[in-house]
Design a protein around this motif. Structure first.
Motif, PDB file in Angstrom:
ATOM      1  N   ALA A 169      75.726  24.172  40.629  1.00  0.00           N
ATOM      2  CA  ALA A 169      75.823  25.183  41.680  1.00  0.00           C
ATOM      3  C   ALA A 169      77.273  25.460  42.017  1.00  0.00           C
ATOM      4  N   ALA A 170      77.576  26.716  42.289  1.00  0.00           N
ATOM      5  CA  ALA A 170      78.941  27.103  42.607  1.00  0.00           C
ATOM      6  C   ALA A 170      79.452  26.299  43.792  1.00  0.00           C
ATOM      7  N   GLY A 171      80.668  25.826  43.675  1.00  0.00           N
ATOM      8  CA  GLY A 171      81.268  25.060  44.746  1.00  0.00           C
ATOM      9  C   GLY A 171      80.874  23.606  44.742  1.00  0.00           C
ATOM     10  N   LYS A 172      79.871  23.213  43.930  1.00  0.00           N
ATOM     11  CA  LYS A 172      79.411  21.840  43.898  1.00  0.00           C
ATOM     12  C   LYS A 172      79.678  21.190  42.550  1.00  0.00           C
ATOM     13  N   SER A 173      80.174  21.923  41.578  1.00  0.00           N
ATOM     14  CA  SER A 173      80.437  21.353  40.267  1.00  0.00           C
ATOM     15  C   SER A 173      81.906  21.510  39.886  1.00  0.00           C
ATOM     16  N   GLY A 174      82.757  21.628  40.884  1.00  0.00           N
ATOM     17  CA  GLY A 174      84.176  21.710  40.616  1.00  0.00           C
ATOM     18  C   GLY A 174      84.647  23.083  40.190  1.00  0.00           C
ATOM     19  N   ALA A 198      71.071  31.126  42.380  1.00  0.00           N
ATOM     20  CA  ALA A 198      70.719  30.137  43.395  1.00  0.00           C
ATOM     21  C   ALA A 198      70.878  30.668  44.808  1.00  0.00           C
ATOM     22  N   GLY A 199      71.452  31.856  44.953  1.00  0.00           N
ATOM     23  CA  GLY A 199      71.666  32.416  46.278  1.00  0.00           C
ATOM     24  C   GLY A 199      73.073  32.231  46.804  1.00  0.00           C
ATOM     25  N   ASN A 200      73.965  31.599  46.015  1.00  0.00           N
ATOM     26  CA  ASN A 200      75.371  31.539  46.408  1.00  0.00           C
ATOM     27  C   ASN A 200      75.964  32.944  46.342  1.00  0.00           C
ATOM     28  N   VAL A 201      76.927  33.231  47.202  1.00  0.00           N
ATOM     29  CA  VAL A 201      77.471  34.575  47.331  1.00  0.00           C
ATOM     30  C   VAL A 201      78.977  34.553  47.102  1.00  0.00           C
ATOM     31  N   VAL A 202      79.472  35.555  46.395  1.00  0.00           N
ATOM     32  CA  VAL A 202      80.905  35.766  46.225  1.00  0.00           C
ATOM     33  C   VAL A 202      81.308  37.020  46.994  1.00  0.00           C
TER      34      VAL A 202
END
Length: 625
Positions: free
Chosen positions: A198-203, A551-555
């Protein structure tokens, strides 16, 4: 014409291979610091030709890519120079490449180093382990599982959708959680394993501003970008009067060689659009000026993002302008454009839909009544329903502009209908979005005598649209670019816009879960100098844009003004923690201003932001991966 061809990066990182570092003790030249790196290679790694080291500041604020060493030994020491302004903790990681530049190894863990300007750090120990490319897997589940805990590069989701593409990015179903503190997203071997962290959680981090093209024979500007499910991207743009494009390869992490899509004789092309379906089939649409023989709305396709079909016309009858396009995952596409209709020079909005590769006959969505801009927004739902929203003079009880919508469903267009019934002032600046569940949303701005109001209407996959609701209101909402909205697979919507606060425009967002009230407006910044002070014609335009991953992460990206210059910034929303990360400067070129920013996000979370600089006229990008 490009005016600058050297010194394109504000900061440069140098790598010295095989450096003993004995001469680097104490202060370094011009206050630069050295990050000492010792790299070892696992016995399973074969064919290693070079190693590339990356140092990243906290939060991914600046990423320093390096030239890879080709003088490789089993064990090697490196000295990585950082600019004098860098201090504190940096994250260090490495990739191993074969003779063809393909990544075959990665550091098993990212490490940190404490940097003091002008000093050498304690040596960082990195160990390269082999990675392999995943094959094409069968259909997997719809949700990624929890990632491994050793690194984001090794951990992957438990139930992929289409299989992975190896260490760089898995392409499973909805993105998994990913491993902890890893450098890359996990990859899978097939439908049973794929999935990216997930974005922000895998570096993941923004990788730094990079040119997407190097052709200086004509000015390059107004980019459009799309990203496929794996993270490959295509940027299409105006190259002089022609349409050119370039392809980003997610495995190598590099842009290819740019080239023409439409450079025919007498071409005068603009309004570039690009989209991609779930199978990696690309579509570009643009307009040719009515003054040239091949006037009208045109398109080209590609199965790999590199080789493009000969341009073909969608519509050529009339004076056609301002094409806007959208496409769903199955390749159903819609284009709409305005047409100047003589003798009164009124504007109509006309549309065409591509189903099974064939474009429908052009259809006027509503008869011409005025000469206002239509500012159309389009989307295509997972069921293949094309939804169009636009502004046009109300033909009912008011002569103000109103927001209309029409749909293409069941092979035919519906009659244009009002979205709102407000008669107290103008309504317009609409936005639309849809998701794989078939849900969609329309947003727009209503103006009263003293305030600007942002409204929304949710439209379920089946049944009656919900009643419009007001999201927020303020003294003035910038409508030079319509508020941007995105709708994730769960039905959660995110909208962004710029409020004028004490003569300055700052970017805001609001979110709402499907069926729930909108949350309060949230400031994404409080120090933007954008203001209507007649500096130039775009001195107040922040141009915020939002896009989401599987996953619903937003940029979120936008322009922030500093003095007379606009810079490119971004923020990332993490759905797991329900929080926005810190604002990140996406480029550091301080001698020019950012124009026409845009961003696209892949299902696996990889994002590509694009822009061009005024007077320089080159296409730049920054990749979040």
């Amino acid at each position: 014409m490009t005016t600058e061809t050297t010194n394109r990066f504000g900061r440069v990182l140098l790598l010295i291979a095989g450096l003993t570092l004995a001469s680097a003790a104490g202060c370094t030249k011009e206050g630069r610091s050295i990050v000492a790196v010792d790299v070892t290679v696992d016995a399973t790694v074969t064919g290693l030709a070079s190693v590339r080291i990356t140092a990243t500041e906290p939060g991914g604020a600046s990423v320093y890519p390096v030239f890879e060493s080709t003088n490789w030994q089993t064990t090697n020491s490196f000295g990585v120079y950082l600019p004098s302004g860098v201090s504190g903790i940096v994250t260090v990681s490495a990739l191993g490449l074969d003779a063809n530049g393909v990544t075959i190894a990665m550091s098993d863990m990212a490490r940190t180093a404490s940097v003091t300007p002008g000093q050498k750090t304690t040596a960082v120990q990195l160990h390269l382990v082999a990675v392999t490319l995943g094959g094409t897997g069968g259909a997997g589940g719809t949700m990624g599982g929890a990632g491994g805990t050793s690194s984001g590069g090794v951990g992957g989701g438990a139930t992929g959708g289409l299989g992975g593409t190896g260490m760089m990015v898995g392409s499973g179903g909805v993105v998994g959680t990913g491993g902890t503190a890893g450098m890359m997203a996990g990859g899978g071997k097939g439908g049973g394993v794929g999935g990216a962290g997930a974005a922000g959680k895998s570096g993941r981090a923004w990788q730094g501003a990079t040119l997407a093209e190097h052709n200086d024979l004509s000015a390059d500007y107004v980019p459009a970008v799309a990203v496929d499910a794996k993270g490959n991207a295509v940027v299409a743009y105006e190259h002089g009067r022609a349409i050119w494009a370039n392809h980003y390869d997610v495995v190598t992490g590099t842009w290819g060689t740019e080239g023409p899509i439409d450079s025919s004789a007498m071409t005068y092309a603009s309004w570039t659009n690009v989209a991609v379906d779930k199978n990696g089939n690309w579509l570009v649409a643009w307009m040719q000026d009515p003054s040239v023989p091949q006037h009208g709305i045109w398109q080209s396709t590609s199965s790999d993002g590199v080789t493009w079909s000969a341009p073909s016309a969608i519509a050529t009858v009339g004076n056609l302008y301002e094409v806007t396009m959208a496409m769903n995952q199955d390749g159903v596409a819609v284009v709409v454009w305005t047409e100047n209709v003589p003798p009164d020079n009124h504007f109509t909005l006309t549309g065409s839909v591509r189903v099974n590769g064939a474009w429908s006959a052009p259809h006027v969505l509503k008869a011409a009544m005025d000469d206002y801009e239509r500012n159309a927004a389009v989307t295509v739902t997972s069921a293949g329903v094309a939804l169009v929203a636009w502004e046009q003079e109300d033909d009912g009880t008011s002569t103000n502009t109103s927001v209309f919508q029409a749909r293409f469903t069941g092979g035919a267009w519906t009659t244009a209908a009002l979205v709102e019934s407000y008669d107290g002032g103008d309504s317009g600046s609409s936005g639309v979005a849809s998701n794989s569940a078939g849900q969609s949303i329309i947003t727009w701005v209503q103006n009263t005598s003293s305030t600007s109001e942002l409204w929304a209407q949710r439209i379920p996959a089946t049944g009656t649209p919900e009643a419009p609701v007001k999201i927020t209101e303020g003294g003035n909402i910038d409508t030079s670019q319509a508020p941007s909205v995105t709708l994730d697979e769960s039905g959660a919507a995110t909208v962004t816009w710029a409020f004028e606060v004490k003569t300055k425009y700052d970017v805001y967002t609001a979110r709402a879960v499907w069926g729930q009230p909108w949350q309060s407006a949230m400031a994404m910044e409080t120090d933007d100098a954008a203001t209507d002070d007649n500096l130039d014609e775009f001195e107040w335009v922040t141009a915020p844009m939002v896009r989401h991953d599987g996953a619903g992460n937003v940029v979120l990206t936008w322009r922030k003004r500093t003095g007379p210059r606009f810079d490119m910034w971004g923020r990332n929303y993490d759905v797991a923690s329900d929080s926005w990360g810190p604002a990140t400067l996406l480029e550091t070129k301080d001698d020019n201003t950012v124009y026409d920013p845009t961003v696209a996000v892949a299902e696996n979370g990889i994002a590509v932001a694009c822009w061009y600089y005024g007077t320089e006229d080159d296409i730049w990008t920054n990749v979040y991966r």
